[in-house]
Design an enzyme around this catalytic site. Structure first.
Site, PDB file in Angstrom:
ATOM      1  CG  HIS A   1       5.998  -3.058   6.511  1.00 49.67           C
ATOM      2  ND1 HIS A   1       6.435  -3.606   5.320  1.00 49.67           N
ATOM      3  CD2 HIS A   1       6.972  -2.197   6.900  1.00 49.67           C
ATOM      4  CE1 HIS A   1       7.615  -3.102   5.008  1.00 49.67           C
ATOM      5  NE2 HIS A   1       7.959  -2.235   5.952  1.00 49.67           N
ATOM      6  CG  ASP A  54       4.597  -5.446   3.073  1.00 48.81           C
ATOM      7  OD1 ASP A  54       3.786  -4.685   3.628  1.00 48.81           O
ATOM      8  OD2 ASP A  54       5.818  -5.471   3.358  1.00 48.81           O
ATOM      9  CB  SER A 112       9.624  -0.178   4.061  1.00 51.44           C
ATOM     10  OG  SER A 112      10.492  -1.088   4.701  1.00 51.44           O
TER      11      SER A 112
END
Length: 320
Positions: free
Chosen positions: A144, A185, A263
């Site tokens: 992402h 992810d 992230s």
């Protein structure tokens, strides 16, 4: 001690017996009994006095004991802090800062695209983190984080990676997508590192983690580079949503702060080994503030998937 010495002197000096005549035997016996009786009377009160002295004047604990305990606690705290500092210094050169950029369409075919300064020629679409997988310039991050680059059809999306070499010298390069797997992810970027020697992370394991053990997150929350947050493993075997609408099972839950920009960064243990990839957090509704419930993809999952992404560009599940 004085009392004990007096008792020893009494016991070590017995009355030397003499050869009594038959007429004085009875008298001598009485004297011997009297002597023993007096001795017992002497010992009895002496013991009582010793007890009273001990009660009235208890031996105090040495004042140095409390001081030694305080110094020991301070030393343990210092060692804990030094350990955290050492972990950050050893691991941070392996963590990268990723910026998603949308360049000016007039510069789409410019030869200077990798060196664009986003302040003048491009717009920052988002930021994230990643870590150096090997010395060849492969960077592991979340899907992402680079999703706009993956799905770009205009040719205007770019990914700029800020990293450091093994000597701590910072530089930046354009990151190229090598492979990605939305189901977990995960994504892998490749940067040109000619002339630089990189320091890859040290990979650990996640199957033997225990709730309560210490962990540390390194990343770039809200664009603040090289940020360290600490916490513990709060839970294991969690299930979190993946970008493709599925579920990522076996995720690590931690209370180490993970915010926007963290992230893709590494979650490490107290030995500096990567145990997960920071990927998600629950936020308080309407605030965007982390609730302290954060998640990382376990490194065992990452190690099963990343080699396929590097070699084939697609996940294992898509090939077999």
């Amino acid at each position: 001690m004085v009392v004990l010495g007096s008792l020893c002197q009494i016991n070590s000096s017995p009355v030397t017996p003499t050869a009594p005549s038959s007429s004085s035997t009875s008298s001598s016996t009485k004297k011997g009994l009297l002597t023993r009786r007096r001795t017992s009377l002497l010992v009895g009160p002496t013991a009582v006095v010793a007890s009273l002295i001990h009660l009235c004047n208890p031996i105090p604990s040495p004042p140095s004991f409390d001081l030694a305990l305080a110094l020991q606690q301070q030393d343990e705290l210092q060692q804990e802090e030094d350990r955290a500092v050492h972990l950050f210094q050893e691991t941070s050169p392996s963590v990268v800062f990723i910026k998603d950029l949308e360049i000016d369409k007039n510069l789409k075919n410019s030869l200077d695209e990798p060196m664009l300064t986003e302040d003048t020629n491009a717009k920052v679409e988002g930021t994230g983190s990643g870590f150096i997988w090997d010395k060849f310039g492969h960077i592991v991050t979340n899907y992402h984080v680079v999703a706009k680059l993956v799905t770009d059809t205009s040719g205007l999306q770019r990914c700029k990676v800020y990293l450091a070499d093994a000597r701590g010298n910072g530089f930046y390069r354009e990151g190229k997508i090598i492979g990605y797997d939305p189901a977990y992810d995960l994504a892998v970027l490749k940067v040109d590192v000619e002339g630089y020697e990189l320091k890859p992370v040290v990979l650990g394991t996640s199957h033997d983690l225990h709730v309560g053990q210490s962990c540390f997150a390194i990343g770039n929350p809200y664009g603040y580079e090289n940020t360290l947050t600490t916490g513990v493993v709060s839970g294991l075997g969690r299930e979190i949503p993946s970008p493709n609408g599925g579920a990522i099972r076996g995720a690590i839950q931690t209370d180490a702060d993970i915010n926007a920009g963290n992230s893709g960064g590494p979650l490490i243990d107290s030995h500096g080994h990567v145990i997960g990839v920071n990927t998600a957090t629950f936020t308080r509704k309407g605030t965007g503030v982390s609730s302290g419930v954060n998640f990382a993809i376990p490194i065992d999952t990452v190690m099963r998937n990343v080699p396929y992404l590097i070699v084939y560009g697609t996940p294992y599940s898509n090939r077999f």
